[in-house]
Design a protein around this motif. Structure first.
Motif, PDB file in Angstrom:
ATOM      1  N   ALA A 235       0.836  -1.212   0.000  1.00 27.00           N
ATOM      2  CA  ALA A 235       0.000   0.000   0.000  1.00 27.00           C
ATOM      3  C   ALA A 235       0.868   1.258   0.000  1.00 27.00           C
ATOM      4  CB  ALA A 235      -0.935  -0.013   1.195  1.00 27.00           C
ATOM      5  N   TYR A 247      -7.285   0.080  -1.889  1.00 27.39           N
ATOM      6  CA  TYR A 247      -8.139  -0.904  -1.217  1.00 27.39           C
ATOM      7  C   TYR A 247      -7.391  -2.239  -1.198  1.00 27.39           C
ATOM      8  CZ  TYR A 247     -12.163   2.228  -2.019  1.00 27.39           C
ATOM      9  OH  TYR A 247     -13.029   3.293  -2.038  1.00 27.39           O
ATOM     10  N   PHE A 268      -4.992   2.450   3.822  1.00 32.40           N
ATOM     11  CA  PHE A 268      -6.095   1.802   3.115  1.00 32.40           C
ATOM     12  C   PHE A 268      -7.394   2.574   3.293  1.00 32.40           C
ATOM     13  CE2 PHE A 268      -3.402  -1.962   4.113  1.00 32.40           C
ATOM     14  CZ  PHE A 268      -3.180  -2.383   2.810  1.00 32.40           C
ATOM     15  N   VAL A 271     -10.128  -2.553   4.010  1.00 31.91           N
ATOM     16  CA  VAL A 271      -9.552  -3.886   3.838  1.00 31.91           C
ATOM     17  C   VAL A 271     -10.737  -4.854   3.860  1.00 31.91           C
ATOM     18  CG1 VAL A 271      -8.068  -5.665   4.832  1.00 31.91           C
ATOM     19  CG2 VAL A 271      -7.350  -3.271   4.894  1.00 31.91           C
TER      20      VAL A 271
END
Length: 320
Positions: A235, A247, A268, A271
């Protein structure tokens, strides 16, 4: 449906209940207890003679205890004259120990051992979901239906990510490239992958991004996340490469050790995991976790197996 019984192990009773409700059945009576020396004792509380029996037990929580409980339940039904015993194992235990690496030449192939144990206990059929390595099906000499969360994942993306037509699907490692290209093709979007090098298990050394994610929504897709080091590193890599949002969509959210704190600190938007493993406790500590219910896929697989119908329809469709 006549001549069918569904029993739940103690690993994920909530999922078992959803499957039974979906099929319009009551869960079978079973009492599981432990003796003072920690031996597992299982008593099936109703007749299974001549019945088509399905035992739902996921590889999570106290994995070794739950695996032993499943083996004992299968054997108890088999020697009570059940006509067929199917093990429904949404998350297959020991699936990551599926081969010998160059480094650990004396490592076990524990997934093969688990397959042997299930066969010897009397299982006639296995239903599982998103095996870590699909060749694990070849470890068995009995039929294995490896279902896919992909149709449910596609549905979630279209319903919950407004800018999905401008997204890019990313695999956090080279091993997941096939899974990612399949999803990208069905959404008609691009894909990228991250090449990672590990020094040892659960520790990632460095990552290289292959693909252009600039000004796009990046969706990381993987079959499971354990300590979440890989997806959190990935990420960060995607954001630094210019992705607007990240995502993560995972089939099996194991989330052990520092996983929850890592997700909370990572960038994020969400998740997303399926409920092959119970997530209620983890959701209390991590608001980013969202759950896709896959009980209807498992229930439909059970119904089709019981009625002798094809299961391959579920590889590309979510049952209504």
């Amino acid at each position: 449906m006549p001549n069918i019984k569904i029993f739940s192990g103690s690993s994920h009773p909530d999922l078992s209940q959803k499957i039974a409700d979906r099929l319009g059945l009551e869960l079978g009576k079973v009492v599981t207890k432990k003796f003072s020396n920690q031996e597992t004792c299982v008593e099936i509380g109703e007749s299974v003679r001549g019945e088509d029996v399905y035992i739902v037990q996921s590889g999570c929580g106290e994995i070794n205890d739950n695996l032993m409980e499943l083996l004992i339940m299968i054997n108890a039904c088999k020697i009570a004259s059940a006509s067929r015993v199917s093990a429904v194992i949404p998350c297959f235990p020991y699936a990551r120990q599926d081969k010998k690496d160059k480094v650990g030449s004396r490592a076990p192939i524990s997934a093969k051992l688990v397959a042997n144990m299930l066969s010897v206990s009397g299982a006639d059929h296995i239903i599982t979901m998103d095996l870590h390595a699909s060749q694990i099906q070849g470890f068995f000499d009995i039929p294995v239906d490896n279902l896919y969360a992909e149709p449910a994942v596609l549905k979630w993306i279209k319903e919950n990510i407004l800018e999905w037509k401008n997204c890019i699907i990313v695999s956090p490692d080279a091993g997941g490239a096939k899974r990612v290209t399949s999803i990208a093709d069905r959404l008609n979007v691009d894909f990228a992958l991250i090449h990672k090098e590990r020094k040892k298990a659960n520790e990632v050394d460095r990552m290289v991004l292959v693909g252009d994610v600039r000004d796009r929504v990046a969706i990381l897709v993987d079959d499971m996340a354990d300590t979440c080091g890989t997806i959190c590193h990935a990420a960060d890599k995607l954001i630094s490469a210019g992705a607007t949002k990240v995502y993560a969509i995972l089939t099996h959210g194991i989330f052990s050790g520092p996983a929850i704190s890592r997700i909370n600190n990572a960038c994020f938007e969400a998740v997303v995991v399926t409920n092959t493993i119970p997530q209620e406790e983890k959701m209390k500590h991590c608001p980013k976790i969202q759950v896709i219910d896959i009980s209807m896929i498992l229930a439909e697989a059970i119904r089709r197996t019981h009625n002798g119908e094809s299961v391959s329809y579920l590889f590309s469709h979510v049952p209504l």
